[in-house]
Design an enzyme around this catalytic site. Structure first.
Site, mmCIF file in Angstrom:
data_model
loop_
_atom_site.group_PDB
_atom_site.id
_atom_site.type_symbol
_atom_site.label_atom_id
_atom_site.label_comp_id
_atom_site.label_asym_id
_atom_site.label_seq_id
_atom_site.Cartn_x
_atom_site.Cartn_y
_atom_site.Cartn_z
ATOM 1 N N LYS A 1 -30.728 -66.181 44.726
ATOM 2 C CA LYS A 1 -30.556 -65.199 45.797
ATOM 3 C C LYS A 1 -31.617 -65.458 46.865
ATOM 4 C CE LYS A 1 -29.379 -60.266 45.620
ATOM 5 N NZ LYS A 1 -29.637 -59.022 44.873
HETATM 6 O O1 G3P Z 1 -29.232 -55.622 44.834
HETATM 7 C C1 G3P Z 1 -29.116 -55.311 46.176
HETATM 8 C C2 G3P Z 1 -28.573 -53.933 46.484
HETATM 9 O O2 G3P Z 1 -27.433 -53.677 45.706
HETATM 10 C C3 G3P Z 1 -29.577 -52.828 46.507
HETATM 11 O O3 G3P Z 1 -29.001 -51.546 46.563
HETATM 12 O O4 G3P Z 1 -29.180 -49.081 46.389
HETATM 13 O O5 G3P Z 1 -31.272 -50.467 46.645
HETATM 14 O O6 G3P Z 1 -29.704 -50.163 48.548
HETATM 15 P P1 G3P Z 1 -29.851 -50.245 47.053
#
Ligand code: G3P
Length: 217
Positions: free
Chosen positions: A83
């Site tokens: 990633k």
């Molecule tokens: O892994 C990346 C993403 O899904 C993060 O989500 O909820 O931290 O905005 P969030």
């Protein structure tokens, strides 16, 4: 649509893998921190639970160091997906890694133009963050629609991986638009199974079944 789970916690990954409906896992530095586990160790363990891609994120900001980190990460297992952030150096790294057959997930995508760049860099997956987009006064699902249109216009092979999914409606909208993958926290995936009428229906059927006095086994 493929389902990835967005966590570095082993138990929910095992639980979801057992349903046969889990296609992969995504992690990020914040999720690793939350797990309290050693990055390499927990990533290896996750890679052994699921056959599909397991995203492990680099933390360097420059291309050269990103490549060195990716070299370490991709040795963990064959299903590791590197990633990288959507930056100039991240996309340089993406181009180099996918060029030699390594899966790459380009993360922190917040515009359709950024997604276009990720596709041109040969990304395996692009991760638009719909929840964080919503949080900042935009419509995350409009972003997914725009990326779908652009990728279809040019037949890009990059898969749209909807990330930062906060609720089941994000999943529904992603599927209606035709996103390739969505990654969500375990709770959101478990919520997809639920419906009050399913629960009520089971309750009614079991009550009537008990009244028959019969058994199947
Ligand atoms: O892994 C990346 C993403 O899904 C993060 O989500 O909820 O931290 O905005 P969030």
């Amino acid at each position: 649509m493929k389902f990835f789970v967005d966590t570095a916690e082993i138990e929910p990954i095992k639980e979801l893998a057992a349903t046969g409906l889990l296609d992969g896992v995504t992690t990020n530095p914040s999720l690793i921190h939350k797990s309290g586990r050693d990055f390499m160790e927990v990533t290896k363990e996750i890679c052994g639970i699921v056959d599909g891609p397991v995203s492990a994120e680099v933390v360097a900001l420059d291309h050269e160091t990103m490549m060195k980190e990716a070299e370490v990460l991709r040795k963990i297992a064959d299903n590791v997906c590197i990633k990288v952030p959507l930056t100039v150096d991240g996309l340089k790294t993406c181009k180099a890694l996918t060029g030699d057959g390594t899966m790459v997930n380009v993360t922190l995508c917040f515009s359709a133009n950024q997604a276009l760049l990720a596709a041109k860099a040969g990304a395996t997956f692009v991760s638009p963050f719909v929840g964080r987009h919503d949080d900042n006064g935009f419509d995350g699902m409009d972003l997914i629609e725009d990326i779908r249109l652009i990728y279809d216009n040019y037949n890009f092979g990059t898969e749209i991986l909807v990330a930062s999914v906060r609720h089941v409606t994000h999943v529904l909208e992603s599927a209606k638009i035709g996103a390739d993958v969505m990654t969500a926290p375990p709770k959101v995936i478990m919520d997809l199974f639920k419906h009050v009428l399913t629960e009520k229906g089971i309750e009614g059927f079991l009550k009537d079944w008990a009244a028959t006095g019969q058994s199947i086994i």
